[in-house]
Every structure is written in structure tokens, then in C-alpha cells.
Design an enzyme around this catalytic site. Structure first.
Site, PDB file in Angstrom:
ATOM      1  N   GLY A  11       3.787 -21.834 -36.425  1.00  0.00           N
ATOM      2  CA  GLY A  11       4.312 -22.904 -35.574  1.00  0.00           C
ATOM      3  C   GLY A  11       3.785 -24.266 -36.013  1.00  0.00           C
ATOM      4  O   GLY A  11       3.098 -24.387 -37.027  1.00  0.00           O
ATOM      5  N   LEU A  34       7.865 -15.115 -34.846  1.00  0.00           N
ATOM      6  CA  LEU A  34       9.014 -15.969 -35.201  1.00  0.00           C
ATOM      7  C   LEU A  34       9.883 -16.310 -33.999  1.00  0.00           C
ATOM      8  O   LEU A  34      11.063 -16.667 -34.151  1.00  0.00           O
ATOM      9  CB  LEU A  34       9.873 -15.299 -36.299  1.00  0.00           C
ATOM     10  CG  LEU A  34       9.149 -14.995 -37.619  1.00  0.00           C
ATOM     11  CD1 LEU A  34      10.128 -14.342 -38.607  1.00  0.00           C
ATOM     12  CD2 LEU A  34       8.532 -16.242 -38.236  1.00  0.00           C
ATOM     13  N   ASP A  59       4.322  -9.182 -31.827  1.00  0.00           N
ATOM     14  CA  ASP A  59       4.462  -9.755 -30.491  1.00  0.00           C
ATOM     15  C   ASP A  59       3.155  -9.483 -29.745  1.00  0.00           C
ATOM     16  O   ASP A  59       2.892  -8.364 -29.322  1.00  0.00           O
ATOM     17  CB  ASP A  59       5.639  -9.086 -29.754  1.00  0.00           C
ATOM     18  CG  ASP A  59       5.730  -9.553 -28.302  1.00  0.00           C
ATOM     19  OD1 ASP A  59       6.569  -9.015 -27.550  1.00  0.00           O
ATOM     20  OD2 ASP A  59       4.941 -10.444 -27.912  1.00  0.00           O
ATOM     21  N   LYS A  86       6.555 -22.882 -24.975  1.00  0.00           N
ATOM     22  CA  LYS A  86       5.980 -24.202 -24.637  1.00  0.00           C
ATOM     23  C   LYS A  86       7.008 -25.250 -24.205  1.00  0.00           C
ATOM     24  O   LYS A  86       6.716 -26.448 -24.167  1.00  0.00           O
ATOM     25  CB  LYS A  86       5.221 -24.732 -25.833  1.00  0.00           C
ATOM     26  CG  LYS A  86       6.085 -24.987 -27.047  1.00  0.00           C
ATOM     27  CD  LYS A  86       5.396 -25.929 -28.022  1.00  0.00           C
ATOM     28  CE  LYS A  86       6.367 -26.411 -29.070  1.00  0.00           C
ATOM     29  NZ  LYS A  86       5.810 -27.470 -29.880  1.00  0.00           N
ATOM     30  N   SER A 126      -3.346 -28.145 -22.501  1.00  0.00           N
ATOM     31  CA  SER A 126      -2.481 -29.333 -22.549  1.00  0.00           C
ATOM     32  C   SER A 126      -2.887 -30.345 -21.496  1.00  0.00           C
ATOM     33  O   SER A 126      -3.381 -29.982 -20.434  1.00  0.00           O
ATOM     34  CB  SER A 126      -1.021 -28.909 -22.302  1.00  0.00           C
ATOM     35  OG  SER A 126      -0.212 -30.036 -22.034  1.00  0.00           O
ATOM     36  N   TYR A 151       5.464 -23.814 -17.227  1.00  0.00           N
ATOM     37  CA  TYR A 151       4.723 -24.010 -18.488  1.00  0.00           C
ATOM     38  C   TYR A 151       3.340 -24.587 -18.187  1.00  0.00           C
ATOM     39  O   TYR A 151       2.325 -24.064 -18.625  1.00  0.00           O
ATOM     40  CB  TYR A 151       5.482 -24.939 -19.431  1.00  0.00           C
ATOM     41  CG  TYR A 151       4.595 -25.486 -20.520  1.00  0.00           C
ATOM     42  CD1 TYR A 151       4.066 -26.774 -20.421  1.00  0.00           C
ATOM     43  CD2 TYR A 151       4.239 -24.705 -21.610  1.00  0.00           C
ATOM     44  CE1 TYR A 151       3.206 -27.261 -21.387  1.00  0.00           C
ATOM     45  CE2 TYR A 151       3.380 -25.195 -22.579  1.00  0.00           C
ATOM     46  CZ  TYR A 151       2.870 -26.478 -22.460  1.00  0.00           C
ATOM     47  OH  TYR A 151       2.009 -26.967 -23.415  1.00  0.00           O
ATOM     48  N   LYS A 155      -0.845 -23.056 -18.508  1.00  0.00           N
ATOM     49  CA  LYS A 155      -2.037 -23.684 -19.101  1.00  0.00           C
ATOM     50  C   LYS A 155      -3.175 -23.736 -18.074  1.00  0.00           C
ATOM     51  O   LYS A 155      -4.326 -23.418 -18.388  1.00  0.00           O
ATOM     52  CB  LYS A 155      -1.707 -25.092 -19.605  1.00  0.00           C
ATOM     53  CG  LYS A 155      -0.699 -25.118 -20.735  1.00  0.00           C
ATOM     54  CD  LYS A 155      -1.115 -24.237 -21.912  1.00  0.00           C
ATOM     55  CE  LYS A 155      -0.154 -24.334 -23.074  1.00  0.00           C
ATOM     56  NZ  LYS A 155      -0.500 -23.402 -24.167  1.00  0.00           N
ATOM     57  N   ARG A 232       2.179 -42.673 -23.299  1.00  0.00           N
ATOM     58  CA  ARG A 232       1.594 -41.405 -23.688  1.00  0.00           C
ATOM     59  C   ARG A 232       0.566 -41.640 -24.801  1.00  0.00           C
ATOM     60  O   ARG A 232       0.573 -42.683 -25.458  1.00  0.00           O
ATOM     61  CB  ARG A 232       2.679 -40.447 -24.242  1.00  0.00           C
ATOM     62  CG  ARG A 232       3.720 -40.015 -23.232  1.00  0.00           C
ATOM     63  CD  ARG A 232       3.154 -39.078 -22.186  1.00  0.00           C
ATOM     64  NE  ARG A 232       4.168 -38.576 -21.269  1.00  0.00           N
ATOM     65  CZ  ARG A 232       4.604 -39.209 -20.196  1.00  0.00           C
ATOM     66  NH1 ARG A 232       4.072 -40.421 -19.900  1.00  0.00           N
ATOM     67  NH2 ARG A 232       5.516 -38.695 -19.402  1.00  0.00           N
ATOM     68  N   PRO A 297      13.290 -36.305 -14.759  1.00  0.00           N
ATOM     69  CA  PRO A 297      12.452 -35.693 -13.708  1.00  0.00           C
ATOM     70  C   PRO A 297      11.204 -35.047 -14.302  1.00  0.00           C
ATOM     71  O   PRO A 297      11.264 -34.419 -15.363  1.00  0.00           O
ATOM     72  CB  PRO A 297      13.382 -34.627 -13.099  1.00  0.00           C
ATOM     73  CG  PRO A 297      14.771 -35.074 -13.428  1.00  0.00           C
ATOM     74  CD  PRO A 297      14.667 -35.794 -14.755  1.00  0.00           C
TER      75      PRO A 297
HETATM   76  C1  WQD Z   1       7.282 -38.523 -24.263  1.00  0.00           C
HETATM   77  C2  WQD Z   1       7.914 -39.760 -23.632  1.00  0.00           C
HETATM   78  C3  WQD Z   1       9.750 -39.279 -22.158  1.00  0.00           C
HETATM   79  C4  WQD Z   1      12.498 -37.791 -25.196  1.00  0.00           C
HETATM   80  C5  WQD Z   1       5.468 -32.878 -23.667  1.00  0.00           C
HETATM   81  C6  WQD Z   1       5.029 -31.713 -22.881  1.00  0.00           C
HETATM   82  C7  WQD Z   1       3.522 -31.622 -22.913  1.00  0.00           C
HETATM   83  C8  WQD Z   1       3.046 -31.617 -24.345  1.00  0.00           C
HETATM   84  C9  WQD Z   1       3.601 -32.797 -25.129  1.00  0.00           C
HETATM   85  C10 WQD Z   1       2.525 -29.400 -25.092  1.00  0.00           C
HETATM   86  C11 WQD Z   1       8.256 -39.553 -22.158  1.00  0.00           C
HETATM   87  C12 WQD Z   1      10.197 -40.092 -23.372  1.00  0.00           C
HETATM   88  C13 WQD Z   1      11.363 -38.290 -24.573  1.00  0.00           C
HETATM   89  C14 WQD Z   1      13.684 -38.575 -25.254  1.00  0.00           C
HETATM   90  C15 WQD Z   1      12.543 -40.318 -24.069  1.00  0.00           C
HETATM   91  N1  WQD Z   1       3.414 -30.410 -24.984  1.00  0.00           N
HETATM   92  N2  WQD Z   1      11.394 -39.536 -24.028  1.00  0.00           N
HETATM   93  N3  WQD Z   1      13.654 -39.830 -24.687  1.00  0.00           N
HETATM   94  O1  WQD Z   1       6.914 -35.018 -21.917  1.00  0.00           O
HETATM   95  O2  WQD Z   1       4.911 -36.448 -22.617  1.00  0.00           O
HETATM   96  O3  WQD Z   1       4.915 -34.034 -23.117  1.00  0.00           O
HETATM   97  O4  WQD Z   1       5.034 -32.758 -24.999  1.00  0.00           O
HETATM   98  O5  WQD Z   1       1.420 -29.324 -24.709  1.00  0.00           O
HETATM   99  O6  WQD Z   1       3.143 -30.429 -22.291  1.00  0.00           O
HETATM  100  O7  WQD Z   1       5.430 -31.934 -21.557  1.00  0.00           O
HETATM  101  O8  WQD Z   1       6.450 -35.541 -24.364  1.00  0.00           O
HETATM  102  O9  WQD Z   1       7.873 -36.319 -26.222  1.00  0.00           O
HETATM  103  O10 WQD Z   1       8.962 -35.096 -24.264  1.00  0.00           O
HETATM  104  O11 WQD Z   1       8.119 -37.418 -23.942  1.00  0.00           O
HETATM  105  O12 WQD Z   1      12.556 -41.456 -23.547  1.00  0.00           O
HETATM  106  O13 WQD Z   1      14.742 -38.165 -25.798  1.00  0.00           O
HETATM  107  O14 WQD Z   1       9.134 -40.032 -24.288  1.00  0.00           O
HETATM  108  O15 WQD Z   1      10.389 -39.755 -20.997  1.00  0.00           O
HETATM  109  O16 WQD Z   1       8.033 -40.772 -21.490  1.00  0.00           O
HETATM  110  P1  WQD Z   1       5.832 -35.324 -22.891  1.00  0.00           P
HETATM  111  P2  WQD Z   1       7.925 -36.035 -24.754  1.00  0.00           P
END
Ligand code: WQD
Length: 342
Positions: A11, A34, A59, A86, A126, A151, A155, A232, A297
Site C-alpha cells: 500500500g 491486494l 488475508d 481506510k 490517525s 473508520y 482507529k 490540514r 459533511p
Molecule cells: C483534505 C481537505 C477537504 C478533496 C483523510 C482521512 C484521514 C486521513 C487523511 C487516514 C479537506 C478538502 C478534499 C476534494 C477538497 N486518512 N478536499 N476537495 O479528510 O483531512 O483526512 O485523509 O488516516 O483519516 O479522513 O483528507 O485529503 O480528504 O481532505 O476540497 O476533492 O481537502 O474538504 O478540507 P482528510 P482529504
């Protein structure tokens, strides 16, 4: 040199961690069924590392298959456990599949570590466990908020399972709470391979810039942030991989201060969605087509890590910049064969 099982090793984060473990001289055994990766990643790992690790197509949620795999490796010195479903949105549609897979595989592995005390485990957690934290940057002792998805629940409960296994069976573990892993190996030999339409920001940007997707939708422009878009902590996947090597070596050296330790893996810097777009355009010279769309959301307004505990405990800090993440992600995207149908 230790023999290390890397589950989910084909991965995104697993493959980058396998490369760094090999570079450190460890022996790596990959387990991956896979379900969210492909076997060609093994060639990429071999190209970077100069040697091909053994791969078991197993698995790990199947107790008999997991026991059979581990019985063949009584000399295992450590487990880095990535193998899990995930996708936040998918977990809402299929909670039972997420619980069966993510908890089943973790319990099967912990049964082995309970019987082999000299084999510690690193758990892929996470920042999702924090929800919308009350204080920023987010410290590891921040309150854990009710999970907003099955999800996220896997965690939170996964960390509780580690603590219960430590209390009852002397298991030693470290849980690493990733913020937003992005980018790819600078050689472009390995990187992120999202299945279907990318849900995450950066792979959508690179696929859109490559003409494989339409314009990026920016989810929300009315958040209480400096430009109205969410914040973020975007961290290079190679920095994440190196943190796993340091965490494993902390466990192997017996330096843990408690049976189960938790560390944030972030840069400590928050970036808005618009700043990520600007970084991509600056680093690649490519324009991103985008437009504002309604909020998504479940999105929290802002999340970025307090990095002091990882710096002190792991002797690790993220070193790669957002621009480097973008340049590496784009180099990887443009190295991929163009799909017949995006
Ligand atoms: C980032 C920002 C969206 C897509 C996720 C998982 C989290 C972790 C990391 C595993 C947000 C914005 C996104 C798009 C957008 N994974 N966005 N347009 O949601 O912070 O975290 O990945 O551990 O558990 O939830 O990451 O990249 O989806 O979003 O505007 O087409 O980008 O609103 O603000 P997120 P993301």
C-alpha cells in the site's frame, strides 16, 4: 538487523516504510491481500531498495491464514501493521466489513505478539481520533472525541485493543497518529494509487492536472480560517515512513516509557486547501482548475499536530516541505501509464 513483518506492505505508506526499513538493513516480509493495492508495487520497492522483499498474499483477518503465515516466521522481531480498510465514506456504507477486517487483523496479529513478547507491534492510527480538537496544535493528550465514522472508530478502538493486550499479555506497541500523508518517493518508483475517484485532496489535484479528472471541487469557502477553506497538516509520505523506522527501533531497544505509546506524525504546520493548490502550481508550473463547492459533511475546520512528543521520543521531525510533496506527487503522477479510461 531484524526481520520485520509489514502488513499492507504493498500500500501507499506500507511500501514507503518497507523501503526505509530495507535501507536501514532490516529484513522485510510483506503481507498484503491486494484489497487496496497491486502486485506491481513490489517491483517499485525492489527498484528503490535494490532487493526484493518476500511477499505473502494473505488475508490477515482470516485467523487460520494469519496463524499459518506467522508460524512460518518464529524469528519475527517486529510487526508494522498498516493493513486496514481506510476510506472514511466507504466505512459509513459498510461498517461491519470495516470492523471485521480492521479489528480481525489486529486481534490475529496481537495473539502472535502475546505469545512472542520479543515481537512488538506498530499500529497505524490517525489524527481522525481527535475529531475537531478544542486546542491547536493538537497534542497526543488531547481528548478523544466520539468517532465521526466507523473508520475513525476502528482507529480509536484499535488503540484501546492495544492497551488491553498490553495489560493482559505484556504486548508492547506504539500507535502512530498520521495527519495527512501526501507525496510520493522522489524516484517516482512508488507512490499513491487511489482506487477509483480519489477522495483525498492531493491525488485529486494531480489527476485533475494530468487531465484524468475534471476541475477540483473545493469543499467549502466559509470556514473560520484565513482564507475560508479547511486547514490540514500535510506530511510527506517518506517522513511518515522514517518515523516508523525510528518507532520500531525505539521498541526494539526497549526505550518505551510505557507499554503502549502514542505519537503524532505531522509537520506542525497547517495549510489551507487554497494554499495546497498554490503550492502545487508553484512546485510544478501546472495550473489547477478548481471551483468552490458546498462543505463536505464530516470535515473538521482545522487540524495540525503538536510535534514535540515525537521529536523527543522518536528523535524524528518531518523534513520535507509542502512544495517538495507537490513536486514528488506530480513526478509520480506523470510517471504512471495513462489509463485507457480514467
Ligand atoms: C483534505 C481537505 C477537504 C478533496 C483523510 C482521512 C484521514 C486521513 C487523511 C487516514 C479537506 C478538502 C478534499 C476534494 C477538497 N486518512 N478536499 N476537495 O479528510 O483531512 O483526512 O485523509 O488516516 O483519516 O479522513 O483528507 O485529503 O480528504 O481532505 O476540497 O476533492 O481537502 O474538504 O478540507 P482528510 P482529504
Amino acid at each position: 538487523m531484524t526481520k520485520v513483518l509489514v502488513t499492507g506492505g504493498l500500500g501507499f505508506i506500507g511500501s514507503h516504510t518497507a523501503v526505509e526499513l530495507l535501507a536501514r538493513g532490516h529484513e522485510v516480509l510483506l503481507a498484503d491481500n491486494l484489497s487496496n493495492s497491486n502486485a506491481a508495487v513490489l517491483d517499485g520497492i525492489a527498484a528503490v531498495a535494490g532487493r526484493r522483499p518476500v511477499w505473502a498474499n494473505v488475508d490477515l483477518a482470516d485467523p487460520l491464514a494469519c496463524r499459518a503465515l506467522l508460524a512460518g516466521h518464529p524469528d519475527l522481531g517486529g510487526i508494522v501493521h498498516f493493513a486496514a480498510h481506510k476510506a472514511v465514506g466507504e466505512s459509513v456504507q459498510k461498517p461491519l466489513a470495516y470492523y471485521r477486517n480492521n479489528f480481525g487483523s489486529l486481534v490475529n496479529l496481537l495473539e502472535f505478539t502475546a505469545a512472542h513478547r520479543d515481537c512488538p507491534l506498530i499500529f497505524s492510527s490517525s489524527c481522525t481520533v481527535y475529531g475537531q480538537a478544542d486546542q491547536l496544535p493538537i497534542r497526543e493528550d488531547a481528548p478523544i472525541k466520539p468517532a465521526e465514522s466507523p473508520y475513525g472508530n476502528t482507529k480509536q478502538v484499535g488503540e484501546e485493543i492495544l492497551r488491553d493486550a498490553a495489560r493482559a499479555h505484556g504486548v508492547r506497541a506504539i500507535a502512530l497518529r498520521y495527519f495527512n500523508p501526501i507525496g510520493a518517493h522522489p524516484t517516482a518508483a512508488i507512490g499513491e494509487l487511489p482506487l477509483g475517484v480519489p477522495q483525498n485532496l492531493v491525488p485529486f489535484i494531480t489527476q485533475s492536472a494530468a487531465g484524468l479528472r475534471g476541475p477540483l471541487q473545493v469543499f467549502g469557502n466559509d470556514y473560520p480560517t484565513r482564507d475560508g477553506t479547511c486547514i490540514r497538516d500535510y506530511i510527506h509520505v517518506v517522513d511518515i515512513a522514517l518515523a516508523h523506522v525510528y518507532a520500531l527501533e525505539r521498541l526494539l531497544a526497549g526505550r518505551s516509557s510505557e507499554p503502549v505509546e502514542v505519537f503524532n506524525l505531522g509537520t506542525g504546520t497547517g495549510s489551507t486547501v487554497l494554499e495546497v493548490i498554490a503550492a502545487f502550481e508553484r512546485a510544478t508550473g501546472r495550473k489547477v482548475q478548481w471551483s468552490f463547492a458546498p462543505r463536505r459533511p464530516g470535515d473538521v475546520v482545522a487540524a495540525y499536530a503538536d510535534t514535540a512528543k515525537a521529536a523527543q521520543g522518536l528523535g524524528w521531525r518531518a523534513e520535507r516541505t509542502l512544495d517538495q510533496c507537490m513536486a514528488d506527487a506530480w513526478r509520480w503522477q506523470t510517471s504512471l501509464p495513462r489509463p485507457a479510461q480514467p
